[in-house]
Structures are given as structure tokens and as C-alpha cells.
Design a protein around this motif. Sequence first.
Motif, short mmCIF file in Angstrom:
data_model
loop_
_atom_site.label_atom_id
_atom_site.label_comp_id
_atom_site.label_asym_id
_atom_site.label_seq_id
_atom_site.Cartn_x
_atom_site.Cartn_y
_atom_site.Cartn_z
N MET A 279 30.16 16.79 63.23
CA MET A 279 30.90 18.05 63.04
C MET A 279 31.02 18.85 64.33
N GLU A 280 30.22 18.51 65.35
CA GLU A 280 30.35 19.17 66.65
C GLU A 280 31.58 18.68 67.40
N ARG A 281 32.16 17.58 66.92
CA ARG A 281 33.38 17.04 67.51
C ARG A 281 34.58 17.75 66.87
N GLU A 282 35.50 18.20 67.72
CA GLU A 282 36.66 18.93 67.22
C GLU A 282 37.46 18.08 66.24
N SER A 283 37.59 16.79 66.53
CA SER A 283 38.40 15.91 65.67
C SER A 283 37.86 15.91 64.25
N VAL A 284 36.55 15.96 64.11
CA VAL A 284 35.92 15.91 62.78
C VAL A 284 35.95 17.30 62.14
N ALA A 285 35.53 18.31 62.91
CA ALA A 285 35.45 19.67 62.37
C ALA A 285 36.79 20.16 61.85
N LYS A 286 37.87 19.79 62.56
CA LYS A 286 39.20 20.26 62.15
C LYS A 286 39.79 19.45 61.00
N THR A 287 39.17 18.32 60.69
CA THR A 287 39.75 17.40 59.71
C THR A 287 39.05 17.41 58.36
N LEU A 288 37.73 17.42 58.38
CA LEU A 288 36.99 17.27 57.13
C LEU A 288 37.23 18.42 56.17
N SER A 289 37.28 18.11 54.89
CA SER A 289 37.42 19.15 53.88
C SER A 289 36.09 19.86 53.70
N ASP A 290 36.16 21.14 53.37
CA ASP A 290 34.97 21.91 53.03
C ASP A 290 34.37 21.30 51.75
N PRO A 291 33.10 20.93 51.76
CA PRO A 291 32.50 20.31 50.58
C PRO A 291 32.65 21.13 49.29
N LYS A 292 32.68 22.48 49.43
CA LYS A 292 32.84 23.33 48.24
C LYS A 292 34.26 23.17 47.67
N LYS A 293 35.24 23.01 48.57
CA LYS A 293 36.62 22.82 48.13
C LYS A 293 36.76 21.44 47.46
N VAL A 294 36.05 20.45 48.00
CA VAL A 294 36.06 19.12 47.39
C VAL A 294 35.50 19.21 45.97
N TYR A 295 34.43 19.98 45.84
CA TYR A 295 33.80 20.14 44.52
C TYR A 295 34.75 20.81 43.54
N GLU A 296 35.50 21.81 44.00
CA GLU A 296 36.51 22.45 43.14
C GLU A 296 37.53 21.42 42.67
N TYR A 297 37.93 20.55 43.60
CA TYR A 297 38.90 19.51 43.29
C TYR A 297 38.32 18.52 42.28
#
Lengths: 224, 222
Positions: free
Chosen positions: B193-211
Motif C-alpha cells: 500500500m506504500e506503492r502509489e500503484s496499489v494505494a490508488k487502485t485497491l478498493s477500500d475494504p469497508k466499501k468491498v464489504y458494503e458490496y
Amino acid sequence: MGETLKLFGWKVSPYSHRVEVALRLKGVKYEFIHEDLANKSDMLIRYNPILKKIPVLLHDDTPIVESQVIVEYIDEVFDGHPILPKDPYERAEARFWARFIDEKVRPQVWMSCWTDGEIQKSFIAQAKESLATLQGRLEGKKFFGGDSIGLIDIMACSLALWYGVMEEVVGLNLLNDYPELCRWGEDYRNVEAVRECLPERELIVDFFAPRKDRIFAKKAPVYD
Amino acid sequence: MASEKGIKLLDFWVSPFGQRARIALAEKGVEYEHKEENLLAEKSELLLKSNPVHKKIPVLIHDGKPVCESLIIVQYIDEVWPDKAPLLPSDPYQRAQARFWADFVDKKVFECGGRLWKLKGEEQEAAKKEMIEILQILEAQLGDKKYFGGDTFGFVDVAFVPLTSWFYSCETCANFSVEAVAPKIVLWVQRCMERESVAKTLSDPKKVYEYVRFLKKRFRIE
């Protein structure tokens, strides 16, 4: 890396065959170590501790596992007959069809053979659609790879022998509805590198026939 | 379609498979047009035309030519743009290892994770046991390395990290803790997550849970 190659395999397995074809296409010598899958050797488990499966290629005591991973490795390390294309787009396309064969065709044909009733009808419908799609990819060419066999042909090897035998044992008749695939199967079997390591039909019959009921119950191969 | 220049990615916001492609493109600094498909409604004509076999995202369309299947797309990206941020190692044996582990992640993590939030009772317990085993295997494979690829972020990291956004959903639905069974994996996620490519791409786990909760209601899994 030197050149000592050992293949832990099983003659009845199409996955084992995939690796042998790749090695023979490249003209490299290897020692075939026959594994009894009902009684896996300590060496096999040592070299493939995660999955404990054949085939395992040992290249100077370094193990490589999973048939497609092994075939791609062989293609990258040894010169000779190219198995994957050089162009990135064509490589992606070859990998796409290899995956389609393993993730759609294979389980659908398998389950068509080893289920009954409504469930079987559903699997047969899926298998027919996938076989038609795969046949379409041939586009009238001799092989999926064009004039010579490539990754897709090697990954499709079960269609050239194993599925036909399995269908016969269970009394199913899927493949015959796909004449182009049957024609491909015959051309595949006639490739020299393939002929050298294709098991006898009887060997596969002798595996499936006596275990029919147990495989039907488990929906998976039974080795003892 | 064939004459159109440029790069398009057909995607769906929460798909970890689409995120694999996005992370790879970001690592390479490749510009592309991101096209969000609404998988809950009708699939677009472009998607159906680009992936007629599976009708699924992600699809990378490069100068009009479609590439399908997330790990195949990532390898394609790595082969077309080899000079920046190589994702697969140059040594054939290391490449075989990377392909094995990416395939392991692909076959085991998402499918088992799905069973964790879709099922209940004994079936869920069985899935939980399996997931713990899978995580422990991956934990052992990671060991004390910075990334699965070693010192450099690579193919296996790209394959696995988007799936980690679904850990929270699995933990909540099945009542277990990833950190308790695989603490090194959790630290590895933080490093990624310290990598910009990952931080800007991954979904927020709470939003995934809502989904996930939305899907459970929609398919009446409760």
C-alpha cells in the motif's frame, strides 16, 4: 544450469504427456520416473510439497511443477521447436485458449462423463458449447498453432485420446459431434514427438474401466 | 475496432481482477482509458465484442486488439513494456516459480474467499479451515521477504494484493482474523500500500464489504 532432466510422471496422465511432448519437441533427453499415484514416492512429495502431484520436472535437482508452467519453462530454456509464439499478443492469445481448455473444456467434459440425470444434461450442454467454441478457434487450420503444434495443441491433448476413451468407458458420445476437433486429434497423434510419448489406448481403458463406479461416486480420479 | 489506437481497459470498480491490470499499467507508467462497465446492468456492446467467449472484465484493448484474463493481461503488459518495472523475473526458473504462485493465488484465494461469505454453518467452517491453510502456505512462501518476488514488487504481488481488500469481508462473515493466522501477509499488504500503484487502485475494504452485503441481499444469501 546443466542438462540433467528427470520427469516424475505417470503414463496414463495427459498432464504428464504434455511435458513429455514439450521435451521431445525440443529434442532434449530426460529420464522418466514412473510414479504410482496410489503410493506417492518420498521424492515426489519432497519436490512438490504444496500440491504433491505429477508432473514434476527436475532440472539439475531444481523442481518445476504444474504442466503449463513446466511447458512454458521448457520453451524458454531450450532452443528448437517454438512452443509459444514470440509476439506478445499471440502469446496472450495462446495462453487464453490454454486456460479455456483447462478451466472450461476439461471440467465440463469430465463432469459430463461422471454425473447423471439433470446435472449431467447441464454439464453436457456446457461441454458442447465449449467444444464448439474451441473447434471454432481451429479455423480450418491443421493445428491450433498453425502448421505445427504449439501451446494450445499440447494443452488440448486430452481431446486427442483421453476424452474419447473416457467417453467410451462411460457410454457417452460428445466428441464425435465435432469433426474438425476429431480431425485435429488424428493429426496431433501423428506428430512424431507426440507418437513417441502417447500412451496406448488400452492403458487408459485399464485405468478407467475397473474404477468406473468409484470414480462416479467420487467425481474424481481414484488411483488404487 | 482494429484501427483504433491507444489502450483501453474494460473494468468494474470492485473487481480484484481488473485491479491487477490497473496496478500493472500504473507500475509501467502506461496511459490508458479506463472504461467502467456496469456488471449489474446490461453488458456493453464493446465488452461483448471484445470478450465473446467469457463476456467478462477485465479486457485490455491495445490498438483495437483485446487481451482477456487478468493474469494473461498482466503478463502481456510486462512483455510489451519490459523496460520499466519488470514484473516477471528474467531467470526462467524464477519466472516458473512466479507463475506457479500466481496460479496458486488465482485458483485458491478468491474461490475459497467466496465460499466464506456466501455459505453458512458447516460449509462455511470447512471453507474457513481451507482459507487458513491457504494463508499459512502463502505466509510461509513470503517468509521474511519484502515482496513475494523478493526485493522487487512483482507478478505474484500484483496477482495477490487486490484480493486482500476482501479479507475484511471474509473475516466479518466467517468470524476469523487474517492477522492471527498470517501476520507477515498483513505487513506485506501494508508495504504494498506504500506503492502509489496499489494505494490508488485497491478498493477500500469497508466499501468491498458494503458490496458483499449488497450481493448477499440481491441473491438472498443471509
